[in-house]
Design a protein around this motif. Sequence first.
Motif, PDB file in Angstrom:
ATOM      1  N   VAL A   1      32.092  16.367  45.898  1.00 20.59           N
ATOM      2  CA  VAL A   1      33.522  16.066  45.706  1.00 20.59           C
ATOM      3  C   VAL A   1      33.863  15.559  44.363  1.00 20.59           C
ATOM      4  N   ASP A   2      34.690  16.559  43.744  1.00 24.54           N
ATOM      5  CA  ASP A   2      35.248  15.935  42.469  1.00 24.54           C
ATOM      6  C   ASP A   2      36.718  15.603  42.349  1.00 24.54           C
ATOM      7  N   ASP A   3      36.682  14.590  41.660  1.00 26.56           N
ATOM      8  CA  ASP A   3      38.051  14.157  41.331  1.00 26.56           C
ATOM      9  C   ASP A   3      38.629  14.671  40.317  1.00 26.56           C
TER      10      ASP A   3
ATOM     11  N   GLY B   1      48.794  14.631  37.014  1.00 22.47           N
ATOM     12  CA  GLY B   1      48.345  13.940  38.424  1.00 22.47           C
ATOM     13  C   GLY B   1      46.807  14.148  38.549  1.00 22.47           C
ATOM     14  N   THR B   2      46.285  13.256  39.776  1.00 24.73           N
ATOM     15  CA  THR B   2      44.752  13.619  40.098  1.00 24.73           C
ATOM     16  C   THR B   2      44.820  14.059  41.399  1.00 24.73           C
ATOM     17  N   GLY B   3      43.432  14.723  41.697  1.00 22.26           N
ATOM     18  CA  GLY B   3      43.400  15.332  43.289  1.00 22.26           C
ATOM     19  C   GLY B   3      42.098  15.086  43.348  1.00 22.26           C
ATOM     20  N   LYS B   4      41.637  15.520  44.645  1.00 21.83           N
ATOM     21  CA  LYS B   4      40.387  15.649  44.933  1.00 21.83           C
ATOM     22  C   LYS B   4      39.587  17.158  45.542  1.00 21.83           C
ATOM     23  N   ARG B   5      38.643  17.393  45.311  1.00 18.31           N
ATOM     24  CA  ARG B   5      38.431  18.980  45.505  1.00 18.31           C
ATOM     25  C   ARG B   5      36.806  19.017  46.252  1.00 18.31           C
ATOM     26  N   GLU B   6      36.832  19.440  47.483  1.00 20.14           N
ATOM     27  CA  GLU B   6      35.651  19.371  48.133  1.00 20.14           C
ATOM     28  C   GLU B   6      35.113  20.860  47.910  1.00 20.14           C
ATOM     29  N   LEU B   7      33.714  20.603  47.473  1.00 20.30           N
ATOM     30  CA  LEU B   7      33.210  22.324  46.842  1.00 20.30           C
ATOM     31  C   LEU B   7      31.928  22.225  47.470  1.00 20.30           C
ATOM     32  N   VAL B   8      31.605  23.700  47.831  1.00 20.10           N
ATOM     33  CA  VAL B   8      30.183  23.816  48.217  1.00 20.10           C
ATOM     34  C   VAL B   8      29.619  24.869  47.302  1.00 20.10           C
ATOM     35  N   PHE B   9      28.696  24.644  46.808  1.00 18.29           N
ATOM     36  CA  PHE B   9      27.753  25.645  45.862  1.00 18.29           C
ATOM     37  C   PHE B   9      26.804  26.253  46.842  1.00 18.29           C
TER      38      PHE B   9
ATOM     39  N   PHE C   1      21.751  54.526  45.705  1.00 15.03           N
ATOM     40  CA  PHE C   1      21.933  53.075  46.072  1.00 15.03           C
ATOM     41  C   PHE C   1      23.187  52.791  44.892  1.00 15.03           C
ATOM     42  N   SER C   2      24.408  52.639  45.273  1.00 11.87           N
ATOM     43  CA  SER C   2      25.474  52.607  44.578  1.00 11.87           C
ATOM     44  C   SER C   2      26.168  51.095  44.610  1.00 11.87           C
ATOM     45  N   PHE C   3      26.738  50.334  43.366  1.00 12.69           N
ATOM     46  CA  PHE C   3      27.251  49.266  43.612  1.00 12.69           C
ATOM     47  C   PHE C   3      28.763  49.515  43.877  1.00 12.69           C
ATOM     48  N   VAL C   4      29.116  48.542  44.830  1.00 11.08           N
ATOM     49  CA  VAL C   4      30.469  48.757  45.285  1.00 11.08           C
ATOM     50  C   VAL C   4      31.505  47.634  44.780  1.00 11.08           C
ATOM     51  N   ASN C   5      31.142  46.454  44.790  1.00 12.37           N
ATOM     52  CA  ASN C   5      32.112  45.145  44.366  1.00 12.37           C
ATOM     53  C   ASN C   5      31.220  44.098  44.669  1.00 12.37           C
ATOM     54  N   SER C   6      31.646  43.167  43.704  1.00 11.26           N
ATOM     55  CA  SER C   6      31.343  41.627  43.902  1.00 11.26           C
ATOM     56  C   SER C   6      32.459  40.814  44.202  1.00 11.26           C
ATOM     57  N   MET C   7      32.382  39.893  45.187  1.00  9.69           N
ATOM     58  CA  MET C   7      33.564  39.250  45.665  1.00  9.69           C
ATOM     59  C   MET C   7      33.177  37.718  45.898  1.00  9.69           C
ATOM     60  N   TYR C   8      34.101  36.902  45.410  1.00  7.23           N
ATOM     61  CA  TYR C   8      33.958  35.358  45.952  1.00  7.23           C
ATOM     62  C   TYR C   8      34.529  35.641  47.501  1.00  7.23           C
ATOM     63  N   VAL C   9      33.760  34.951  48.432  1.00  7.56           N
ATOM     64  CA  VAL C   9      34.035  34.960  50.174  1.00  7.56           C
ATOM     65  C   VAL C   9      35.191  34.012  50.176  1.00  7.56           C
ATOM     66  N   SER C  10      35.077  32.776  49.714  1.00  9.07           N
ATOM     67  CA  SER C  10      35.998  31.970  50.251  1.00  9.07           C
ATOM     68  C   SER C  10      36.338  30.860  48.846  1.00  9.07           C
ATOM     69  N   PRO C  11      37.159  31.361  47.722  1.00 12.41           N
ATOM     70  CA  PRO C  11      37.337  30.731  46.650  1.00 12.41           C
ATOM     71  C   PRO C  11      37.957  29.339  46.623  1.00 12.41           C
ATOM     72  N   GLY C  12      38.362  29.092  47.670  1.00 14.33           N
ATOM     73  CA  GLY C  12      39.298  27.748  47.855  1.00 14.33           C
ATOM     74  C   GLY C  12      38.195  26.423  48.079  1.00 14.33           C
TER      75      GLY C  12
ATOM     76  N   GLN D   1      46.241  31.411  40.095  1.00 15.07           N
ATOM     77  CA  GLN D   1      45.877  29.911  40.313  1.00 15.07           C
ATOM     78  C   GLN D   1      44.650  29.598  39.623  1.00 15.07           C
ATOM     79  N   TYR D   2      44.318  28.506  39.628  1.00 21.35           N
ATOM     80  CA  TYR D   2      42.803  27.763  39.390  1.00 21.35           C
ATOM     81  C   TYR D   2      42.201  27.712  40.497  1.00 21.35           C
ATOM     82  N   ARG D   3      40.903  28.062  40.379  1.00 25.22           N
ATOM     83  CA  ARG D   3      39.934  27.716  41.742  1.00 25.22           C
ATOM     84  C   ARG D   3      38.961  27.062  41.180  1.00 25.22           C
ATOM     85  N   LYS D   4      38.822  25.839  41.664  1.00 23.15           N
ATOM     86  CA  LYS D   4      37.948  24.632  41.225  1.00 23.15           C
ATOM     87  C   LYS D   4      36.520  25.240  41.514  1.00 23.15           C
ATOM     88  N   PRO D   5      36.160  25.673  42.632  1.00 20.46           N
ATOM     89  CA  PRO D   5      34.723  26.058  42.999  1.00 20.46           C
ATOM     90  C   PRO D   5      34.174  27.164  41.894  1.00 20.46           C
TER      91      PRO D   5
END
Lengths: 190, 190
Positions: free
Chosen positions: A27-29, A36-44, A109-120, B65-69
């Motif tokens: 959890v980042d402050d 202002g400030t906020g909290k971010r819950e992050l999963v790596f 074997f061809s590359f299609v894409n790279s994608m972040y599945v849940s960037p929030g 937008q900014y994505r903290k993760p």
Amino acid sequence: MMNFEDFEEKTISRNEIFKGHIIEVVVDDVQLPDGGTGKRELVFHPGAVAVIPITEDNKMIMVKQYRKPLEKVTLEIPAGKIDPGEQNNPKETAERELEEETGYRANKFSFVNSMYVSPGFANELLHIYFAEQLEKVPNPRPLDDDEVIELYTLTLAEAKAEIASGLICDAKTIFAVQYWELQQLKEDKR
Amino acid sequence: MMNFEDFEEKTISRNEIFKGHIIEVVVDDVQLPDGGTGKRELVFHPGAVAVIPITEDNKMIMVKQYRKPLEKVTLEIPAGKIDPGEQNNPKETAERELEEETGYRANKFSFVNSMYVSPGFANELLHIYFAEQLEKVPNPRPLDDDEVIELYTLTLAEAKAEIASGLICDAKTIFAVQYWELQQLKEDKR
């Protein structure tokens, strides 16, 4: 147009919550751009690969398996997380997963894409490949100890029916079926 | 064909690690179908919605937008998590997010799909809608306090170029652009 600084959320402090075998949780402050400030819950997460395998008779190979977070059985394209040491070569991981889960290797074997599945909240990056000209591997590498799967091959119409039925219910597989449909429509137009 | 019992991973015990404002993290000890045991790291998430908004001049509205993760700025379709009390009506959440983030409301709002974004470790279910016949809301509901965003409208060609550039890099937006392309191709064929 705003610049990077207008968006950036700088870390004031980090609270390390959990370091598991697969994920890390912190959890980042943060300092918001407006002061202002906020909290971010992050999963790596170490990242993952998925393969869209198409057989010579134009069917997609999928894997039936239990998904503990959902407490249900799903039908998905072959996929797996990236192991330590494979970070720089997701294609190798994808080829390994295809062989382990289906017993096939692809001559195309061809590359299609790279994608972040849940960037929030998560940094998981998924790399997707399209695999064609499949051939059976004589002695394929075995599955991981804790994997129980069953293989299926589906036509495009069958895959769309299983999306409607809810057995296919994950983003990468729904993306894969749509990608396949789009490729076929484009070929038809030529 | 195998049955549900051949796949099911029964929970032996659950270790609750973290209960945040958005996510919950647990580690389950599970009984595997073959009699062995394993550990499952799980993230519970309240679910989310996303909207594919298409303007009258056939452009897609996206949000920078900014994505903290990821520690980076991204271009995505409007989206947001489901609040407590909205669990039974994701369409309402989607309409609210569209209004808050873009200032538009849609006279045609169609369901596209619901998909689990990362079924290996998370139960997050994302509901996607297609929004057309947009009109400006005179006094739109404001953004959340901690949101800093900038709006863009993109043609299909521009959206595909931003996927190639990496500014569009998340699964739901790449899916959305592909979905839009597929709809257009199907219309062309009629």
